[in-house]
Design an enzyme around this catalytic site. Structure first.
Site, PDB file in Angstrom:
ATOM      1  N   CYS A  26       0.831  -1.208   0.000  1.00  0.00           N
ATOM      2  CA  CYS A  26       0.000   0.000   0.000  1.00  0.00           C
ATOM      3  C   CYS A  26       0.862   1.253   0.000  1.00  0.00           C
ATOM      4  CB  CYS A  26      -0.889   0.035   1.250  1.00  0.00           C
ATOM      5  SG  CYS A  26      -2.266  -1.098   1.222  1.00  0.00           S
ATOM      6  N   ARG A  77       6.591   4.892   5.126  1.00  0.00           N
ATOM      7  CA  ARG A  77       6.663   3.703   5.990  1.00  0.00           C
ATOM      8  C   ARG A  77       8.095   3.195   5.913  1.00  0.00           C
ATOM      9  NH1 ARG A  77       1.691  -0.494   5.225  1.00  0.00           N
ATOM     10  NH2 ARG A  77       0.022   0.696   6.159  1.00  0.00           N
ATOM     11  N   VAL A 103      11.839   1.601   6.448  1.00  0.00           N
ATOM     12  CA  VAL A 103      12.320   0.344   7.029  1.00  0.00           C
ATOM     13  C   VAL A 103      13.479   0.594   7.998  1.00  0.00           C
ATOM     14  CG1 VAL A 103      11.590  -1.020   5.044  1.00  0.00           C
ATOM     15  CG2 VAL A 103      13.911  -0.089   5.102  1.00  0.00           C
TER      16      VAL A 103
END
Length: 422
Positions: free
Chosen positions: A117, A122, A124
């Site tokens: 998505c 987001r 890592v």
């Protein structure tokens, strides 16, 4: 490519069986890489993300044997290689979960940076810092994470600056084969993490603090774990979504095969809005509300209100009297469904991470486009109460996380057709 055609304003009634939790199944599938033994996982949801993870494990060399569409026997005794390639990893972000197990067991791996998505940043980096705390050398080379720990991982304190579900899971799995004791501080507390802990404990890993924000892990002094068979817990987000199906259509529905404790933030909010609920040991029945009141939500880490239910409640807010306010605190760009709900007639205004929804509004069927997994379910919810016919496009997002959604809704009396784009 498929789309869903939905006829709105049809009364619904009946019961829904909830599938296994995708977000529990994915880390448990990844954790089988820590084991040399055969292990059987049951109650797997039949969704695209599970198939993608199974393909990734098979590509690495794990032996897979599907007993049926929900039960899988795996053996990762001898892998062909420890490289998770871009072609497989790009399909979903959860592929990063193979990093910890591969590194811990084989002392070196290559894992492509993930896809999935498109919900804001987001990163890592939390995963990589956790591996470095356990002694790994990390480099990023041509879109791949290259992780090495020639002498194996060593237990250490891992402090997460920000709570991360998959970061906690990766750290847990890596720590399971690290020498000595690891403490994970500011760990995520989701039920899916608790089940991963149970799975790792079945292989001999000692874990203290399960369900709390601090986990203490004593690694197993061997090259691999001996994991036991496990049944995946019910999907609390799918359960919450079907409660919202009942809520937005103001129908009487029974949601079966659930763990009500996992849904408390959702059920508390539905009661506040005005819905009578009958909560039993493994089911919840929702009854029509006499009046649906506007509400306020701030998304938080578990046990707070889940970000994965924010879109569904935005759709519900269009049918509630007054002004509802939703604040998204966990992800950037997670209001992409708002503009599509507006196409159906929703009165929504956005300001940075706060959405204001004015209700109640009569929605009208239209063509809308799913932007991510949970947004797709929100558009379907809105279409169920819209006047006329709606078409929800790009439902490959939906198929990543919902098993047979149109079949389950049609069993309640809805008219939802899966069709091919021309």
């Amino acid at each position: 490519m498929d789309f869903l055609e939905i006829v709105g304003q049809i009364p619904l009634k009946g019961g829904v069986e909830i599938s296994g939790a995708k977000n529990s199944a994915l880390p448990i599938l990844a954790a089988t890489l820590l084991s040399q033994q055969e292990v059987t996982i049951s109650a797997l949801p039949q969704v695209a993300d599970i198939k993608a993870m199974a393909s990734l494990l098979q590509n690495l060399g794990a032996e897979l044997d599907w007993f049926n569409s929900h039960t899988l026997k795996l053996c990762a005794k001898s892998l062909r290689h420890t490289e998770a390639t871009y072609d497989l990893v790009r399909k979903m972000r959860a592929s990063i979960l193979v990093l910890g197990p591969l590194l811990a067991r084989f002392k070196e791996c290559l894992v492509s940076l993930p896809g999935g998505c498109a919900i804001g940043a987001r990163p890592v980096d939390l995963h990589l810092k956790a591996m470095q705390q356990l002694g790994a050398e990390i480099t990023i080379e041509q879109g791949y994470i290259h992780a090495k720990a020639a002498k194996g991982l060593k237990g250490n304190d891992i402090l997460f600056d920000k709570i991360s579900v998959t970061g906690t899971e990766n750290a847990l799995m890596a720590a399971s084969l690290a020498k000595g004791i690891t403490r994970i501080i500011n760990a995520a507390k989701e039920p899916e993490i608790a089940q991963l802990c149970t799975f790792l404990q079945s292989g001999g890993v000692e874990i203290e603090g399960v369900g709390s924000s601090e986990l203490k892990i004593r690694g197993v002094e061997s090259d691999a774990l001996s994991l036991k068979d496990i049944q995946i817990i019910p999907d609390r987000i799918e359960a919450g979504t079907y409660l919202c199906v009942g809520a937005i259509t103001n129908s009487q529905l029974k949601i079966n095969h659930i763990i009500p404790n996992h849904l408390q933030a959702i059920t508390d909010k539905l009661i506040e809005i005005g819905f009578p609920l009958d909560i039993q040991q493994n089911s919840i029945e929702i009854y029509p509300a006499k009046k649906r009141q506007a509400f306020e939500i701030t998304t938080k880490e578990y046990p707070g209100f889940p970000t994965d239910m924010q879109a569904q409640f935005m759709a519900l807010a269009t049918q509630c009297l007054g002004t509802s306010v939703i604040e998204e605190t966990l992800f950037e760009n997670r209001f992409m469904h708002a503009s599509e709900l507006q196409r159906l007639g929703a009165n929504i205004s956005l300001k940075t991470n706060i959405a204001t929804i004015h209700g109640s509004t009569e929605l009208t069927g239209s063509d809308v486009m799913a932007t991510d997994l949970r947004a797709s379910s929100a558009l379907i919810l809105a279409a169920l109460v819209a006047k006329g016919v709606s078409r929800v496009h790009r439902i490959y997002h939906l198929d990543r996380g919902y098993e047979r959604l149109e079949d389950k809704i049609n069993a309640l009396g809805a008219k939802v057709l899966r069709l091919k784009e021309k």
